[in-house]
Design a protein around this motif. Sequence first.
Motif, PDB file in Angstrom:
ATOM      1  N   THR A  47      -2.643  -1.046  -3.584  1.00 34.57           N
ATOM      2  CA  THR A  47      -1.881  -1.114  -4.860  1.00 34.57           C
ATOM      3  C   THR A  47      -0.932  -2.375  -4.991  1.00 34.57           C
ATOM      4  O   THR A  47      -1.195  -2.522  -6.579  1.00 34.57           O
TER       5      THR A  47
ATOM      6  N   ALA B   5      -0.862   6.808   1.979  1.00 30.75           N
ATOM      7  CA  ALA B   5      -2.576   6.578   2.546  1.00 30.75           C
ATOM      8  C   ALA B   5      -3.074   6.857   3.751  1.00 30.75           C
ATOM      9  O   ALA B   5      -2.872   5.920   4.292  1.00 30.75           O
TER      10      ALA B   5
ATOM     11  N   TRP C  10       1.175  -1.264  -0.130  1.00 30.89           N
ATOM     12  CA  TRP C  10       0.210  -0.523  -0.418  1.00 30.89           C
ATOM     13  C   TRP C  10       0.837   0.568  -0.071  1.00 30.89           C
ATOM     14  O   TRP C  10       2.027   1.163   0.641  1.00 30.89           O
ATOM     15  N   ARG C  11       0.162   2.092  -0.893  1.00 34.85           N
ATOM     16  CA  ARG C  11       1.126   3.455  -0.416  1.00 34.85           C
ATOM     17  C   ARG C  11       1.142   3.713   0.896  1.00 34.85           C
ATOM     18  O   ARG C  11       0.573   3.788   1.796  1.00 34.85           O
TER      19      ARG C  11
ATOM     20  N   ALA D 219      -4.133   2.531   5.503  1.00 39.03           N
ATOM     21  CA  ALA D 219      -4.417   1.580   4.817  1.00 39.03           C
ATOM     22  C   ALA D 219      -3.896   0.061   5.771  1.00 39.03           C
ATOM     23  O   ALA D 219      -4.363  -0.993   5.197  1.00 39.03           O
TER      24      ALA D 219
ATOM     25  N   GLU E  31      -8.920   1.526  -0.192  1.00 37.49           N
ATOM     26  CA  GLU E  31      -7.870   2.968  -1.047  1.00 37.49           C
ATOM     27  C   GLU E  31      -6.787   2.719  -0.399  1.00 37.49           C
ATOM     28  O   GLU E  31      -6.199   2.331   0.796  1.00 37.49           O
ATOM     29  N   GLY E  32      -5.920   2.641  -1.465  1.00 34.44           N
ATOM     30  CA  GLY E  32      -3.913   2.884  -1.394  1.00 34.44           C
ATOM     31  C   GLY E  32      -3.697   1.111  -1.458  1.00 34.44           C
ATOM     32  O   GLY E  32      -2.390   2.257  -1.531  1.00 34.44           O
TER      33      GLY E  32
ATOM     34  N   SER F 210       6.297   3.554  -0.682  1.00 33.52           N
ATOM     35  CA  SER F 210       5.181   2.411  -1.010  1.00 33.52           C
ATOM     36  C   SER F 210       5.685   1.114   0.991  1.00 33.52           C
ATOM     37  O   SER F 210       6.702   1.057   0.905  1.00 33.52           O
TER      38      SER F 210
END
Length: 232
Positions: free
Chosen positions: A223, A163, A159-160, A166, A220-221, A194
Amino acid sequence: MDLASLPDFALPLLAAVLAGGLIGFEREWRGRAAGFRTHILVCLASCLLMEAAVSQGAWRFAALPGTEIVSDPTRMAHGVLTGIGFLCAGVIFRAGFSIHGLTTAASLWITAAIGLLLGAGLFELAATGTVLTVVILAALRLVSVRLPQQTIVDAAVVWRRDAPGAEEAVEAAIGEIGGSPGGDRYELLDGGESVRRTFRLRAVGDESLKALASRLRALEGVTGYRLDPRDD
């Protein structure tokens, strides 16, 4: 040993081809790296070498005067089973934290042992070992399909870093199917933009994995992710 003795060697060799084929068929059906032909060749080679060992008196060498040839076929068996370990190691591989190929390696090992038994003329013991091996690989697999499937899964989620929430959302998604919120490893990727975290969890059936994959895709976030069930 001459051409007249070849019929005596034919039965063990044909039995080795049959035994190796029966065991290899199950592995071929499962799509494993060592399949039909590999198991036949392993069993046949083991049988050939043991046949040569028990016929050492017919080898083409001249014994020293006054000496007596004493054959010890067990030394050949030790050499074959040691050598087959290198072939077995070739079908074992690691993907992430998961180890694959252990069952195939074990099937190659017992196939070599069955070939040695056939070469030594122990047909009843070899036949029993072949039947038990096929039952363990095939029949018990069918039994396990009907049982609740608890699979160990190695999961990696990316994940970012920026974010919000996350990591907590990923932990919640993992926890819903029995995963531990504690990660095995953290990594920074893409120059620190990330985060990748690995988990080890238990999943019951494919549906729980599909639900987890769907949940991770919606976060959300997130990837990327990888869910790696262990399967030999």
